[in-house]
Design a protein around this motif. Structure first.
Motif, PDB file in Angstrom:
ATOM      1  N   GLY A  34       0.776  -1.229   0.000  1.00 63.11           N
ATOM      2  CA  GLY A  34       0.000   0.000   0.000  1.00 63.11           C
ATOM      3  C   GLY A  34       0.809   1.281   0.000  1.00 63.11           C
ATOM      4  O   GLY A  34       0.270   2.354   0.196  1.00 63.11           O
ATOM      5  N   GLN A  35       2.098   1.179  -0.234  1.00 57.15           N
ATOM      6  CA  GLN A  35       2.943   2.370  -0.235  1.00 57.15           C
ATOM      7  C   GLN A  35       2.746   3.172  -1.522  1.00 57.15           C
ATOM      8  O   GLN A  35       2.307   2.650  -2.537  1.00 57.15           O
ATOM      9  CB  GLN A  35       4.418   2.001  -0.145  1.00 57.15           C
ATOM     10  N   SER A  36       3.131   4.432  -1.478  1.00 52.24           N
ATOM     11  CA  SER A  36       3.176   5.248  -2.682  1.00 52.24           C
ATOM     12  C   SER A  36       4.624   5.285  -3.159  1.00 52.24           C
ATOM     13  O   SER A  36       5.546   4.871  -2.439  1.00 52.24           O
ATOM     14  CB  SER A  36       2.693   6.669  -2.381  1.00 52.24           C
ATOM     15  N   ALA A  37       4.841   5.798  -4.364  1.00 54.78           N
ATOM     16  CA  ALA A  37       6.203   5.901  -4.896  1.00 54.78           C
ATOM     17  C   ALA A  37       7.062   6.809  -4.014  1.00 54.78           C
ATOM     18  O   ALA A  37       8.242   6.555  -3.812  1.00 54.78           O
ATOM     19  CB  ALA A  37       6.169   6.415  -6.331  1.00 54.78           C
ATOM     20  N   VAL A  38       6.455   7.861  -3.478  1.00 58.55           N
ATOM     21  CA  VAL A  38       7.202   8.774  -2.602  1.00 58.55           C
ATOM     22  C   VAL A  38       7.639   8.046  -1.334  1.00 58.55           C
ATOM     23  O   VAL A  38       8.798   8.134  -0.919  1.00 58.55           O
ATOM     24  CB  VAL A  38       6.352  10.014  -2.252  1.00 58.55           C
ATOM     25  N   LEU A  39       6.732   7.306  -0.721  1.00 63.06           N
ATOM     26  CA  LEU A  39       7.086   6.562   0.492  1.00 63.06           C
ATOM     27  C   LEU A  39       8.129   5.494   0.202  1.00 63.06           C
ATOM     28  O   LEU A  39       9.031   5.270   0.998  1.00 63.06           O
ATOM     29  CB  LEU A  39       5.846   5.926   1.113  1.00 63.06           C
ATOM     30  N   LEU A  40       8.002   4.858  -0.951  1.00 63.25           N
ATOM     31  CA  LEU A  40       8.973   3.836  -1.340  1.00 63.25           C
ATOM     32  C   LEU A  40      10.361   4.461  -1.484  1.00 63.25           C
ATOM     33  O   LEU A  40      11.348   3.931  -0.979  1.00 63.25           O
ATOM     34  CB  LEU A  40       8.553   3.167  -2.647  1.00 63.25           C
ATOM     35  N   ALA A  41      10.438   5.598  -2.146  1.00 60.74           N
ATOM     36  CA  ALA A  41      11.729   6.269  -2.333  1.00 60.74           C
ATOM     37  C   ALA A  41      12.339   6.670  -0.996  1.00 60.74           C
ATOM     38  O   ALA A  41      13.550   6.582  -0.805  1.00 60.74           O
ATOM     39  CB  ALA A  41      11.565   7.496  -3.224  1.00 60.74           C
ATOM     40  N   CYS A  42      11.518   7.101  -0.065  1.00 60.38           N
ATOM     41  CA  CYS A  42      12.012   7.523   1.246  1.00 60.38           C
ATOM     42  C   CYS A  42      12.459   6.349   2.110  1.00 60.38           C
ATOM     43  O   CYS A  42      13.215   6.544   3.061  1.00 60.38           O
ATOM     44  CB  CYS A  42      10.933   8.302   1.997  1.00 60.38           C
ATOM     45  N   SER A  43      12.013   5.157   1.792  1.00 66.99           N
ATOM     46  CA  SER A  43      12.342   4.007   2.626  1.00 66.99           C
ATOM     47  C   SER A  43      13.715   3.406   2.323  1.00 66.99           C
ATOM     48  O   SER A  43      14.183   2.546   3.046  1.00 66.99           O
ATOM     49  CB  SER A  43      11.269   2.918   2.470  1.00 66.99           C
ATOM     50  N   PHE A  44      14.364   3.860   1.262  1.00 65.68           N
ATOM     51  CA  PHE A  44      15.690   3.354   0.937  1.00 65.68           C
ATOM     52  C   PHE A  44      16.699   3.802   1.986  1.00 65.68           C
ATOM     53  O   PHE A  44      16.532   4.855   2.603  1.00 65.68           O
ATOM     54  CB  PHE A  44      16.154   3.853  -0.435  1.00 65.68           C
ATOM     55  N   ASN A  45      17.765   3.044   2.154  1.00 67.22           N
ATOM     56  CA  ASN A  45      18.831   3.441   3.074  1.00 67.22           C
ATOM     57  C   ASN A  45      19.433   4.771   2.662  1.00 67.22           C
ATOM     58  O   ASN A  45      19.785   5.582   3.497  1.00 67.22           O
ATOM     59  CB  ASN A  45      19.933   2.380   3.116  1.00 67.22           C
ATOM     60  N   ARG A  46      19.581   4.965   1.387  1.00 68.71           N
ATOM     61  CA  ARG A  46      20.113   6.213   0.835  1.00 68.71           C
ATOM     62  C   ARG A  46      19.131   6.692  -0.226  1.00 68.71           C
ATOM     63  O   ARG A  46      19.331   6.441  -1.409  1.00 68.71           O
ATOM     64  CB  ARG A  46      21.477   5.990   0.216  1.00 68.71           C
ATOM     65  N   PRO A  47      18.083   7.399   0.171  1.00 71.49           N
ATOM     66  CA  PRO A  47      17.108   7.866  -0.823  1.00 71.49           C
ATOM     67  C   PRO A  47      17.776   8.760  -1.861  1.00 71.49           C
ATOM     68  O   PRO A  47      18.644   9.559  -1.526  1.00 71.49           O
ATOM     69  CB  PRO A  47      16.110   8.674   0.001  1.00 71.49           C
ATOM     70  N   SER A  48      17.375   8.604  -3.094  1.00 72.80           N
ATOM     71  CA  SER A  48      17.912   9.421  -4.167  1.00 72.80           C
ATOM     72  C   SER A  48      17.281  10.804  -4.114  1.00 72.80           C
ATOM     73  O   SER A  48      16.082  10.961  -4.284  1.00 72.80           O
ATOM     74  CB  SER A  48      17.617   8.773  -5.515  1.00 72.80           C
ATOM     75  N   SER A  49      18.106  11.805  -3.886  1.00 74.16           N
ATOM     76  CA  SER A  49      17.583  13.165  -3.854  1.00 74.16           C
ATOM     77  C   SER A  49      17.060  13.567  -5.220  1.00 74.16           C
ATOM     78  O   SER A  49      16.151  14.380  -5.334  1.00 74.16           O
ATOM     79  CB  SER A  49      18.669  14.145  -3.395  1.00 74.16           C
ATOM     80  N   LYS A  50      17.592  12.969  -6.282  1.00 74.09           N
ATOM     81  CA  LYS A  50      17.108  13.273  -7.628  1.00 74.09           C
ATOM     82  C   LYS A  50      15.698  12.729  -7.833  1.00 74.09           C
ATOM     83  O   LYS A  50      14.868  13.377  -8.449  1.00 74.09           O
ATOM     84  CB  LYS A  50      18.051  12.703  -8.677  1.00 74.09           C
ATOM     85  N   ILE A  51      15.417  11.550  -7.308  1.00 71.05           N
ATOM     86  CA  ILE A  51      14.076  10.977  -7.419  1.00 71.05           C
ATOM     87  C   ILE A  51      13.098  11.800  -6.582  1.00 71.05           C
ATOM     88  O   ILE A  51      12.020  12.132  -7.026  1.00 71.05           O
ATOM     89  CB  ILE A  51      14.055   9.501  -6.941  1.00 71.05           C
ATOM     90  N   LEU A  52      13.500  12.141  -5.376  1.00 68.85           N
ATOM     91  CA  LEU A  52      12.597  12.861  -4.485  1.00 68.85           C
ATOM     92  C   LEU A  52      12.342  14.291  -4.944  1.00 68.85           C
ATOM     93  O   LEU A  52      11.330  14.874  -4.578  1.00 68.85           O
ATOM     94  CB  LEU A  52      13.161  12.854  -3.066  1.00 68.85           C
ATOM     95  N   SER A  53      13.228  14.852  -5.722  1.00 69.99           N
ATOM     96  CA  SER A  53      13.049  16.230  -6.167  1.00 69.99           C
ATOM     97  C   SER A  53      12.333  16.339  -7.507  1.00 69.99           C
ATOM     98  O   SER A  53      12.111  17.439  -7.975  1.00 69.99           O
ATOM     99  CB  SER A  53      14.399  16.941  -6.239  1.00 69.99           C
ATOM    100  N   CYS A  54      11.991  15.219  -8.127  1.00 69.84           N
ATOM    101  CA  CYS A  54      11.295  15.257  -9.425  1.00 69.84           C
ATOM    102  C   CYS A  54       9.940  15.888  -9.318  1.00 69.84           C
ATOM    103  O   CYS A  54       9.214  15.962  -8.510  1.00 69.84           O
ATOM    104  CB  CYS A  54      11.150  13.865 -10.010  1.00 69.84           C
TER     105      CYS A  54
END
Length: 54
Positions: A34-54
């Protein structure tokens, strides 16, 4: 969107957003619990700032 986010495909994420994909839409399958793409990106050990800033 979930696959592009999970595999850190920045250009794919950008294109999906241009085409109207909702990064806050929740996945209704059991694969992402039930996660969203934003929550999935934030759950990484090292979230990609490029993905989160899109």
């Amino acid at each position: 969107m979930m696959l592009a986010t999970r595999t850190n495909k920045i250009e794919s994420v950008k294109k999906l957003l241009e085409l109207g994909a909702n990064p806050n839409a929740h996945d209704d399958s059991t694969k992402y619990f039930g996660q969203s793409a934003v929550l999935l990106a934030c759950s990484f050990n090292r979230p990609s700032s490029k993905i989160l800033s899109c």
